[in-house]
Design a protein around this motif. Structure first.
Motif, short mmCIF file in Angstrom:
data_model
loop_
_atom_site.label_atom_id
_atom_site.label_comp_id
_atom_site.label_asym_id
_atom_site.label_seq_id
_atom_site.Cartn_x
_atom_site.Cartn_y
_atom_site.Cartn_z
N ASP A 34 0.87 -1.18 0.00
CA ASP A 34 0.00 0.00 0.00
C ASP A 34 0.90 1.23 0.00
O ASP A 34 2.01 1.19 0.54
CB ASP A 34 -0.90 0.00 1.25
N VAL A 35 0.44 2.29 -0.63
CA VAL A 35 1.18 3.56 -0.63
C VAL A 35 0.14 4.66 -0.46
O VAL A 35 -0.85 4.71 -1.20
CB VAL A 35 1.94 3.80 -1.97
N THR B 4 4.52 3.97 2.92
CA THR B 4 4.22 2.65 2.35
C THR B 4 3.92 1.64 3.45
O THR B 4 4.28 1.85 4.61
CB THR B 4 5.43 2.12 1.55
N THR B 5 3.28 0.57 3.07
CA THR B 5 3.05 -0.55 3.99
C THR B 5 3.69 -1.79 3.38
O THR B 5 3.52 -2.04 2.18
CB THR B 5 1.53 -0.79 4.17
N GLN B 6 4.44 -2.52 4.18
CA GLN B 6 5.01 -3.79 3.73
C GLN B 6 4.81 -4.87 4.79
O GLN B 6 4.67 -4.57 5.96
CB GLN B 6 6.53 -3.71 3.49
N SER B 7 4.85 -6.12 4.33
CA SER B 7 4.77 -7.26 5.22
C SER B 7 6.18 -7.85 5.25
O SER B 7 6.72 -8.20 4.21
CB SER B 7 3.75 -8.23 4.62
N VAL B 8 6.80 -7.92 6.45
CA VAL B 8 8.22 -8.31 6.50
C VAL B 8 8.46 -9.49 7.46
O VAL B 8 7.55 -9.89 8.18
CB VAL B 8 9.13 -7.12 6.92
N CYS C 154 8.86 0.27 -5.01
CA CYS C 154 8.46 -0.89 -5.80
C CYS C 154 7.16 -1.42 -5.20
O CYS C 154 7.12 -1.77 -4.01
CB CYS C 154 9.55 -1.96 -5.78
N VAL C 155 6.13 -1.48 -6.02
CA VAL C 155 4.77 -1.78 -5.54
C VAL C 155 4.35 -3.17 -6.01
O VAL C 155 4.46 -3.50 -7.20
CB VAL C 155 3.77 -0.73 -6.09
N LYS C 156 3.86 -3.99 -5.07
CA LYS C 156 3.43 -5.34 -5.45
C LYS C 156 2.12 -5.29 -6.23
O LYS C 156 1.29 -4.40 -6.00
CB LYS C 156 3.24 -6.19 -4.19
N PRO C 157 1.93 -6.27 -7.12
CA PRO C 157 0.63 -6.33 -7.82
C PRO C 157 -0.52 -6.45 -6.83
O PRO C 157 -0.32 -6.95 -5.72
CB PRO C 157 0.75 -7.61 -8.68
N ASN C 158 -1.69 -5.99 -7.22
CA ASN C 158 -2.91 -6.05 -6.41
C ASN C 158 -2.86 -5.16 -5.18
O ASN C 158 -3.56 -5.40 -4.21
CB ASN C 158 -3.23 -7.49 -5.97
#
Ligand SMILES: Cc1cc2nc3c(=O)[nH]c(=O)nc-3n(C[C@H](O)[C@H](O)[C@H](O)COP(=O)(O)OP(=O)(O)OC[C@H]3O[C@@H](n4cnc5c(N)ncnc54)[C@H](O)[C@@H]3O)c2cc1C
Length: 316
Positions: A117-118, A127-131, A150-154
């Protein structure tokens, strides 16, 4: 309003779904400008404008895509210097992350990969990431230079907006260094008729519980127009190709709907799918750990549940 550059994900000129998602995200941060590298930009103009691209910077010189990713990073670096954008959004694929890393070095900027998410923040994108194999969800922002994300699909539902789509063919200089390696042959993957695993809005995965019979998983996936994934146990057994493995050492997927059939929910599998928006599991063991993270769980035999679910979907 500052420009936000979006590197368009395309295969031989055919725009892929993440481009529309990233243009949607770019509109939250500023004025989206699509960057289309490789032949075929003219035919993509309408679509990119429909998702809000005010400008389309095109580089149709085939050399820009014949030499792996280095030329693309150089082109983006030239654009960053010239346009001073508010952010650069790049698909979080293997090649996208390499482009992002090279661009970050060239522009002395911070880089964030695998954003799911951005959002616009008071001083730049957040941004939001899962780490850490999905055990933490973190928020991050770039604190130096131009935010390169760098943005993940979906990561967003594509929303249409009328962009001006002003087309500009760029004249760029690609250094000899960036041309040091060349793609000498490319063979397209055999089409399965199903969407790409990492881009699909719906993924149906099968695990050891299938006993090697993926037919009900595939039939259900096809009824939903979904991609098919697999656990490592299933691919290690040779039941499904390694390219379909979801998890820590496989593909990371984040679809709107993820269906796990006959998968126990090991931490390494979760790492590849737990950012999915809605998770459904079918497992005959009510104690299976997958049930800890599902939105809907069905305790039952997948060979009975999936055909019924397929019928229900088809009968809609
Ligand atoms: C370093 C490392 C990296 C790894 N990377 C990955 C990875 O990327 N992806 C990944 O998936 N795994 C990965 N693993 C492996 C992971 O730890 C698990 O072994 C694997 O995910 C298990 O796969 P599974 O859930 O299909 O099998 P199992 O754990 O054996 O689970 C099978 C499930 O099917 C259920 N079941 C059986 N029959 C039926 C039926 N008829 N109907 C419904 N349910 C049924 C059972 O109750 C069980 O819960 C990794 C492991 C390590 C050590």
């Amino acid at each position: 309003m500052a420009e936000v550059l979006v590197l368009v994900d395309h295969a031989n000129g055919e725009v892929k779904k993440p481009a529309a998602e990233m243009l949607t995200i770019a509109r939250r941060l500023g004025e989206p400008s699509a960057v289309f590298i490789g032949p075929g930009a003219e035919t993509a103009t309408d679509l990119l404008a429909r998702y809000g691209a005010e400008k389309i910077y095109a580089v149709s010189d085939p050399a820009a895509v014949e030499h792996l990713v280095a030329p693309q990073a150089e082109i983006l670096a030239q654009l960053v210097q010239e346009k001073q954008p508010a952010a650069v959004l790049i698909p979080s694929s293997a090649s996208g992350k390499e482009i992002g890393a090279r661009l970050a070095v060239k522009t002395e900027s911070g880089l964030i990969t695998d954003a799911v998410d951005v959002q616009a923040g008071p001083d730049g994108p957040v941004t939001t990431q899962s780490v850490f194999a999905g055990s933490y969800t973190v928020q991050a922002k770039v604190t130096k230079g131009t935010p390169i994300i760098c943005v993940k699909p979906n990561s967003a539902a594509p929303e249409q907006a009328n962009g001006a789509g002003a087309f500009e063919e760029l004249s760029v200089t690609i250094s000899d260094g960036a041309k040091a390696a060349k793609v000498t042959a490319a063979e397209p993957k055999k089409a399965t008729g199903r969407p790409e695993l990492t881009e699909a809005a719906i993924v149906v995965s099968g695990g050891r519980g299938t006993g090697g019979d993926f037919a009900p998983v595939e039939t259900f996936a096809d009824a939903l127009g979904a991609a098919v994934g697999a656990s490592r146990a299933a691919v290690d057994a040779g039941w499904y190709p390694h390219t379909s493995q979801v998890g820590q050492t496989g593909k990371q997927v984040s679809p709107q709907l993820y269906v796990a059939a006959g998968i126990s929910g090991a931490i390494q599998h979760r790492a590849g799918m737990q950012t999915s928006k809605t998770i459904v599991a079918i497992n005959k063991d009510e104690e299976a750990p997958i049930f800890e993270l599902v939105d809907f769980g069905v305790v039952g035999d997948l060979f009975q549940v999936l055909p019924q679910a397929t019928e229900a979907v088809k009968g809609k």
